[in-house]
Every structure is written in structure tokens, then in C-alpha cells.
Design a protein around this motif. Structure first.
Motif, PDB file in Angstrom:
ATOM      1  N   GLU A   1       0.831  -1.203   0.000  1.00 58.09           N
ATOM      2  CA  GLU A   1       0.000   0.000   0.000  1.00 58.09           C
ATOM      3  C   GLU A   1       0.869   1.257   0.000  1.00 58.09           C
ATOM      4  O   GLU A   1       0.575   2.242  -0.686  1.00 58.09           O
ATOM      5  N   GLU A   2       1.952   1.211   0.782  1.00 58.41           N
ATOM      6  CA  GLU A   2       2.875   2.358   0.821  1.00 58.41           C
ATOM      7  C   GLU A   2       3.490   2.597  -0.552  1.00 58.41           C
ATOM      8  O   GLU A   2       3.578   3.745  -1.018  1.00 58.41           O
ATOM      9  N   PHE A   3       3.917   1.509  -1.219  1.00 55.65           N
ATOM     10  CA  PHE A   3       4.513   1.647  -2.552  1.00 55.65           C
ATOM     11  C   PHE A   3       3.510   2.228  -3.540  1.00 55.65           C
ATOM     12  O   PHE A   3       3.858   3.082  -4.370  1.00 55.65           O
ATOM     13  N   ILE A   4       2.254   1.756  -3.446  1.00 59.19           N
ATOM     14  CA  ILE A   4       1.216   2.246  -4.353  1.00 59.19           C
ATOM     15  C   ILE A   4       0.976   3.738  -4.143  1.00 59.19           C
ATOM     16  O   ILE A   4       0.859   4.515  -5.105  1.00 59.19           O
ATOM     17  N   GLU A   5       0.941   4.169  -2.881  1.00 61.96           N
ATOM     18  CA  GLU A   5       0.730   5.585  -2.574  1.00 61.96           C
ATOM     19  C   GLU A   5       1.889   6.434  -3.082  1.00 61.96           C
ATOM     20  O   GLU A   5       1.680   7.524  -3.633  1.00 61.96           O
ATOM     21  N   ARG A   6       3.107   5.942  -2.921  1.00 61.50           N
ATOM     22  CA  ARG A   6       4.271   6.716  -3.376  1.00 61.50           C
ATOM     23  C   ARG A   6       4.307   6.789  -4.890  1.00 61.50           C
ATOM     24  O   ARG A   6       4.677   7.824  -5.470  1.00 61.50           O
ATOM     25  N   LEU A   7       3.939   5.697  -5.562  1.00 59.76           N
ATOM     26  CA  LEU A   7       3.867   5.732  -7.020  1.00 59.76           C
ATOM     27  C   LEU A   7       2.769   6.679  -7.489  1.00 59.76           C
ATOM     28  O   LEU A   7       2.919   7.356  -8.521  1.00 59.76           O
ATOM     29  N   ALA A   8       1.662   6.745  -6.736  1.00 57.66           N
ATOM     30  CA  ALA A   8       0.594   7.677  -7.088  1.00 57.66           C
ATOM     31  C   ALA A   8       1.082   9.124  -6.976  1.00 57.66           C
ATOM     32  O   ALA A   8       0.723   9.977  -7.792  1.00 57.66           O
ATOM     33  N   THR A   9       1.940   9.392  -5.988  1.00 60.64           N
ATOM     34  CA  THR A   9       2.517  10.726  -5.846  1.00 60.64           C
ATOM     35  C   THR A   9       3.405  11.056  -7.042  1.00 60.64           C
ATOM     36  O   THR A   9       3.370  12.166  -7.582  1.00 60.64           O
ATOM     37  N   VAL A  10       4.217  10.063  -7.471  1.00 65.77           N
ATOM     38  CA  VAL A  10       5.061  10.260  -8.650  1.00 65.77           C
ATOM     39  C   VAL A  10       4.201  10.538  -9.876  1.00 65.77           C
ATOM     40  O   VAL A  10       4.486  11.436 -10.682  1.00 65.77           O
ATOM     41  N   ARG A  11       3.122   9.774 -10.023  1.00 65.73           N
ATOM     42  CA  ARG A  11       2.216   9.979 -11.163  1.00 65.73           C
ATOM     43  C   ARG A  11       1.624  11.376 -11.142  1.00 65.73           C
ATOM     44  O   ARG A  11       1.560  12.050 -12.189  1.00 65.73           O
ATOM     45  N   ASP A  12       1.208  11.848  -9.948  1.00 61.43           N
ATOM     46  CA  ASP A  12       0.622  13.188  -9.840  1.00 61.43           C
ATOM     47  C   ASP A  12       1.640  14.265 -10.185  1.00 61.43           C
ATOM     48  O   ASP A  12       1.311  15.253 -10.851  1.00 61.43           O
ATOM     49  N   ARG A  13       2.872  14.072  -9.752  1.00 56.51           N
ATOM     50  CA  ARG A  13       3.916  15.043 -10.084  1.00 56.51           C
ATOM     51  C   ARG A  13       4.197  15.045 -11.585  1.00 56.51           C
ATOM     52  O   ARG A  13       4.455  16.099 -12.172  1.00 56.51           O
ATOM     53  N   LEU A  14       4.161  13.862 -12.172  1.00 57.39           N
ATOM     54  CA  LEU A  14       4.372  13.776 -13.614  1.00 57.39           C
ATOM     55  C   LEU A  14       3.275  14.515 -14.382  1.00 57.39           C
ATOM     56  O   LEU A  14       3.506  15.080 -15.436  1.00 57.39           O
ATOM     57  N   ALA A  15       2.090  14.524 -13.789  1.00 56.61           N
ATOM     58  CA  ALA A  15       0.959  15.212 -14.410  1.00 56.61           C
ATOM     59  C   ALA A  15       0.939  16.704 -14.081  1.00 56.61           C
ATOM     60  O   ALA A  15       0.070  17.436 -14.537  1.00 56.61           O
ATOM     61  N   GLY A  16       1.935  17.145 -13.262  1.00 55.71           N
ATOM     62  CA  GLY A  16       2.019  18.570 -12.925  1.00 55.71           C
ATOM     63  C   GLY A  16       1.276  18.950 -11.673  1.00 55.71           C
ATOM     64  O   GLY A  16       1.048  20.130 -11.407  1.00 55.71           O
ATOM     65  N   ASP A  17       0.914  17.956 -10.850  1.00 56.40           N
ATOM     66  CA  ASP A  17       0.153  18.223  -9.635  1.00 56.40           C
ATOM     67  C   ASP A  17       1.068  18.061  -8.437  1.00 56.40           C
ATOM     68  O   ASP A  17       1.251  16.967  -7.915  1.00 56.40           O
ATOM     69  N   GLY A  18       1.689  19.156  -7.975  1.00 52.67           N
ATOM     70  CA  GLY A  18       2.533  19.139  -6.801  1.00 52.67           C
ATOM     71  C   GLY A  18       3.949  18.708  -7.136  1.00 52.67           C
ATOM     72  O   GLY A  18       4.320  18.450  -8.260  1.00 52.67           O
ATOM     73  N   GLY A  19       4.763  18.573  -6.073  1.00 51.88           N
ATOM     74  CA  GLY A  19       6.144  18.153  -6.252  1.00 51.88           C
ATOM     75  C   GLY A  19       7.075  19.326  -6.473  1.00 51.88           C
ATOM     76  O   GLY A  19       6.645  20.474  -6.637  1.00 51.88           O
ATOM     77  N   PRO A  20       8.392  19.066  -6.481  1.00 54.38           N
ATOM     78  CA  PRO A  20       9.387  20.129  -6.670  1.00 54.38           C
ATOM     79  C   PRO A  20       9.194  20.820  -8.030  1.00 54.38           C
ATOM     80  O   PRO A  20       8.858  20.167  -9.012  1.00 54.38           O
ATOM     81  N   SER A  21       9.414  22.107  -8.083  1.00 56.56           N
ATOM     82  CA  SER A  21       9.272  22.841  -9.335  1.00 56.56           C
ATOM     83  C   SER A  21      10.530  22.731 -10.173  1.00 56.56           C
ATOM     84  O   SER A  21      11.577  22.406  -9.672  1.00 56.56           O
TER      85      SER A  21
END
Length: 215
Positions: free
Chosen positions: A195-215
Motif C-alpha cells: 500500500e505504501e509503494f502504491i501511494e508513493r507511485l501515485a505521488t510520482v504519477r501526480d507530479r508527472l501530471a504537474g500536480d505538486g512536487g518540486p518545481s
């Protein structure tokens, strides 16, 4: 570690639990198997393990002894730029050139030549730790040479995504194994990590889509 190869004095990590230490140790070993694709990640994990005193959490007498026992076989296969980068990271943790040579499978003069390509800043610049766990004087620093260029991020991304696909496929094969049903209860406690891995991958996906993460 900073872009110049210096160890940051402001990012102090708390000691690792035995479980966390084992997890980061296994991750380092996995990354070392595909070092060419994961060299930056390996360096970061080495820093995490050293700052978190993984060797103590796992019952080793010293950091060099831990490195030699858990990663010696993989480190001995490193060549060229990969060996240089890992040697720099190990030197920054306080390991002596003799200790680094013993775990990378090369001579001490070779390690010294490797380290001559980078100035290593250490919190205790006058001392290093040998493979026996004892403290020794550090040799005089060598002149600085610019840090080797990192691989393009696009190349690293593709390599990591390919590796991730292989890992997922291996998990799928586990669930299709005829022994899975009988062992499912014993494996159930790993569900939280998945579950932790899935959540972290979801964060990576969101950043790839431009939603949050380092600029």
C-alpha cells in the motif's frame, strides 16, 4: 550529498529501527545489481543507511564491516565511473581507502586514484574508519576535479520504469504460483508495504501530471 560531493551538515537523520535498517539494506543490494541505472539512488541510500546507523541496528561492530558483509559481492563487480561514484560516497561516510579497496575488489592505490577526482568534505576530516572498525588518520586531501556528469534524467526514468515493470511482473508470478494459496496468510503482513509503494507511485504519477512536487 550536495552537487559538489559535500555532505550536508544540516540534514541529520534519526537512527533507524532494525526493520527500517533491513529495508534500506535490501534496497541498496537491489540497486547495486543494476548499478548503471541506479547510481544516484544508491548514493542516496548509502547516505541514508550511514546517517541512520543501519550497521548498529543490524548488530555490526562497524560501518565498514556492515558494508563488506552486505554489499561486498555486488561492489566487487563495479567498474569505471560506477566504482568511482560509490567510492566517493563510501569515503564521505568515513571509510578508509584500505576498507573501500577491500569491499570493491581493487587495490588501495586504485581507490586513492579514484578519490583524487573529487575532494571529499568530512565532519571529521582528520580521521577515517578502517574495515576493522578502528579509527585512522585520513590521508591529505587531493586537488579538486569537477564531478562527473550524471546520466540524463530521461534515461534514468526509462531504466527505472523498466525495472519497476519487472518487479511488478515478479509479484504477479508469485500470486500465480501454486504455493501462493498455502502461504497467503504468512505473506499478508506485507500488504501494508505494498500500500505504501502504491501511494508513493501515485505521488510520482501526480507530479508527472504537474500536480505538486518540486518545481
Amino acid at each position: 550529498m550536495t552537487e559538489t560531493g559535500q555532505v550536508s551538515e544540516t540534514s541529520v537523520r534519526p537512527p533507524l529501527t532494525r526493520e527500517d535498517a533491513e529495508r534500506v539494506t535490501q534496497r541498496i543490494a537491489l540497486r547495486l545489481e543494476t548499478i548503471a541505472d541506479n547510481i544516484d539512488a544508491v548514493v542516496d541510500l548509502i547516505e541514508q543507511a550511514r546517517d541512520g546507523e543501519a550497521h548498529q541496528a543490524l548488530g555490526y561492530d562497524s560501518w565498514p564491516a556492515y558494508v563488506a558483509d552486505r554489499f561486498g559481492d555486488a561492489l566487487a563487480h563495479l567498474r569505471g565511473a560506477e566504482r568511482l561514484t560509490v567510492a566517493l560516497a563510501l569515503s564521505a561516510t568515513g571509510m578508509s581507502t584500505r576498507a573501500i579497496a577491500s569491499v570493491t575488489g581493487v587495490s588501495q592505490p586504485t581507490v586513492v586514484r579514484d578519490l583524487q577526482t573529487q575532494v571529499i568534505h568530512d565532519a571529521s576530516p582528520g580521521r577515517v574508519v578502517g574495515i576493522d572498525g578502528k579509527s585512522y588518520p585520513r590521508p591529505d586531501p587531493t586537488p579538486p576535479i569537477p564531478k562527473p556528469r550524471r546520466r540524463p534524467l530521461t534515461d534514468q526514468w526509462r531504466a527505472n520504469q523498466w525495472e519497476l515493470r519487472k518487479v511488478v511482473e515478479r509479484y504477479e508470478r508469485h500470486t500465480e504460483d501454486d504455493r501462493f494459496r498455502a502461504n497467503r496468510e504468512g505473506l499478508a503482513h506485507h500488504a501494508g508495504e505494498l500500500e505504501e509503494f502504491i501511494e508513493r507511485l501515485a505521488t510520482v504519477r501526480d507530479r508527472l501530471a504537474g500536480d505538486g512536487g518540486p518545481s
